[in-house]
Design a protein around this motif. Structure first.
Motif, PDB file in Angstrom:
ATOM      1  N   PRO A 135      13.989 -29.975 -13.121  1.00 35.04           N
ATOM      2  CA  PRO A 135      15.110 -30.799 -12.668  1.00 35.04           C
ATOM      3  C   PRO A 135      15.769 -30.178 -11.435  1.00 35.04           C
ATOM      4  O   PRO A 135      15.856 -28.958 -11.326  1.00 35.04           O
ATOM      5  CB  PRO A 135      16.069 -30.780 -13.859  1.00 35.04           C
ATOM      6  CG  PRO A 135      15.230 -30.426 -15.040  1.00 35.04           C
ATOM      7  CD  PRO A 135      14.149 -29.532 -14.513  1.00 35.04           C
ATOM      8  N   GLN A 136      16.217 -31.037 -10.524  1.00 31.40           N
ATOM      9  CA  GLN A 136      16.815 -30.573  -9.268  1.00 31.40           C
ATOM     10  C   GLN A 136      18.149 -31.274  -9.034  1.00 31.40           C
ATOM     11  O   GLN A 136      18.336 -32.430  -9.420  1.00 31.40           O
ATOM     12  CB  GLN A 136      15.876 -30.853  -8.091  1.00 31.40           C
ATOM     13  CG  GLN A 136      14.539 -30.157  -8.191  1.00 31.40           C
ATOM     14  CD  GLN A 136      14.674 -28.646  -8.128  1.00 31.40           C
ATOM     15  OE1 GLN A 136      15.462 -28.110  -7.357  1.00 31.40           O
ATOM     16  NE2 GLN A 136      13.902 -27.951  -8.954  1.00 31.40           N
ATOM     17  N   ALA A 137      19.037 -30.590  -8.366  1.00 31.78           N
ATOM     18  CA  ALA A 137      20.363 -31.139  -8.062  1.00 31.78           C
ATOM     19  C   ALA A 137      20.260 -32.205  -6.969  1.00 31.78           C
ATOM     20  O   ALA A 137      19.390 -32.115  -6.094  1.00 31.78           O
ATOM     21  CB  ALA A 137      21.289 -30.027  -7.596  1.00 31.78           C
ATOM     22  N   PRO A 138      21.140 -33.207  -7.016  1.00 34.48           N
ATOM     23  CA  PRO A 138      21.186 -34.184  -5.930  1.00 34.48           C
ATOM     24  C   PRO A 138      21.374 -33.474  -4.587  1.00 34.48           C
ATOM     25  O   PRO A 138      22.099 -32.485  -4.486  1.00 34.48           O
ATOM     26  CB  PRO A 138      22.398 -35.048  -6.278  1.00 34.48           C
ATOM     27  CG  PRO A 138      22.494 -34.949  -7.767  1.00 34.48           C
ATOM     28  CD  PRO A 138      22.090 -33.537  -8.080  1.00 34.48           C
ATOM     29  N   GLU A 170      15.201 -34.986 -16.522  1.00 38.84           N
ATOM     30  CA  GLU A 170      14.440 -33.809 -16.927  1.00 38.84           C
ATOM     31  C   GLU A 170      13.027 -33.822 -16.352  1.00 38.84           C
ATOM     32  O   GLU A 170      12.500 -32.785 -15.948  1.00 38.84           O
ATOM     33  CB  GLU A 170      14.373 -33.736 -18.457  1.00 38.84           C
ATOM     34  CG  GLU A 170      13.726 -32.467 -18.953  1.00 38.84           C
ATOM     35  CD  GLU A 170      13.758 -32.356 -20.467  1.00 38.84           C
ATOM     36  OE1 GLU A 170      12.986 -31.555 -20.996  1.00 38.84           O
ATOM     37  OE2 GLU A 170      14.538 -33.080 -21.114  1.00 38.84           O
ATOM     38  N   HIS A 171      12.399 -35.013 -16.290  1.00 39.23           N
ATOM     39  CA  HIS A 171      11.007 -35.098 -15.876  1.00 39.23           C
ATOM     40  C   HIS A 171      10.783 -35.849 -14.570  1.00 39.23           C
ATOM     41  O   HIS A 171       9.751 -35.672 -13.931  1.00 39.23           O
ATOM     42  CB  HIS A 171      10.168 -35.767 -16.977  1.00 39.23           C
ATOM     43  CG  HIS A 171      10.261 -35.056 -18.283  1.00 39.23           C
ATOM     44  ND1 HIS A 171       9.680 -33.832 -18.510  1.00 39.23           N
ATOM     45  CD2 HIS A 171      10.892 -35.386 -19.440  1.00 39.23           C
ATOM     46  CE1 HIS A 171       9.932 -33.440 -19.748  1.00 39.23           C
ATOM     47  NE2 HIS A 171      10.672 -34.370 -20.327  1.00 39.23           N
ATOM     48  N   PHE A 172      11.724 -36.687 -14.199  1.00 42.20           N
ATOM     49  CA  PHE A 172      11.576 -37.498 -12.993  1.00 42.20           C
ATOM     50  C   PHE A 172      12.886 -37.512 -12.222  1.00 42.20           C
ATOM     51  O   PHE A 172      13.958 -37.323 -12.796  1.00 42.20           O
ATOM     52  CB  PHE A 172      11.186 -38.940 -13.341  1.00 42.20           C
ATOM     53  CG  PHE A 172       9.802 -39.055 -13.907  1.00 42.20           C
ATOM     54  CD1 PHE A 172       8.704 -39.187 -13.064  1.00 42.20           C
ATOM     55  CD2 PHE A 172       9.588 -39.014 -15.269  1.00 42.20           C
ATOM     56  CE1 PHE A 172       7.423 -39.275 -13.581  1.00 42.20           C
ATOM     57  CE2 PHE A 172       8.310 -39.103 -15.804  1.00 42.20           C
ATOM     58  CZ  PHE A 172       7.225 -39.237 -14.955  1.00 42.20           C
ATOM     59  N   ALA A 173      12.780 -37.740 -10.914  1.00 41.58           N
ATOM     60  CA  ALA A 173      13.971 -37.863 -10.069  1.00 41.58           C
ATOM     61  C   ALA A 173      13.865 -39.140  -9.256  1.00 41.58           C
ATOM     62  O   ALA A 173      12.764 -39.580  -8.901  1.00 41.58           O
ATOM     63  CB  ALA A 173      14.101 -36.672  -9.137  1.00 41.58           C
TER      64      ALA A 173
END
Length: 101
Positions: free
Chosen positions: A36-39, A14-17
């Motif tokens: 949030p971003q998709a792989p 939610e906050h980090f990738a």
């Protein structure tokens, strides 16, 4: 000076990738500004914080420009391979052409 570095999302919370950066280095990226971003998504980051979602082509062009900077630091002078998308000779901006005929 702060440079924007493209990274590709491996896994997003939610906050980090968890992302893959230059040279295959894994980095933890703050997603506060982009959510949030998709792989597989490409992000432009500054100081390990995502500022925008970018296309794969944009990421490639920025990575090529960063590679050209590294080549210049090594003393190389041929940059053709890094800027293959340019189909013209570089030109000075108008304001510099007037100052240096």
């Amino acid at each position: 000076m702060c440079l924007g570095i493209p990274v590709q999302v491996i896994e997003s919370g939610e906050h980090f990738a968890r992302c893959l950066g230059q040279g295959g280095q894994e980095v933890r990226v703050d997603l506060a500004l982009v959510g949030p971003q998709a792989p597989g998504t490409w992000l432009m980051t500054f100081l390990d914080a995502a500022r925008e979602v970018i296309s794969a082509d944009h990421a490639r062009m920025v990575n090529d420009a960063l590679a050209a900077l590294q080549a210049a630091e090594r003393g190389e002078t041929n940059f053709d391979a890094f800027f293959a998308d340019l189909d013209r000779e570089p030109q000075l901006p108008e304001f510099l052409r007037k100052a240096h005929p």
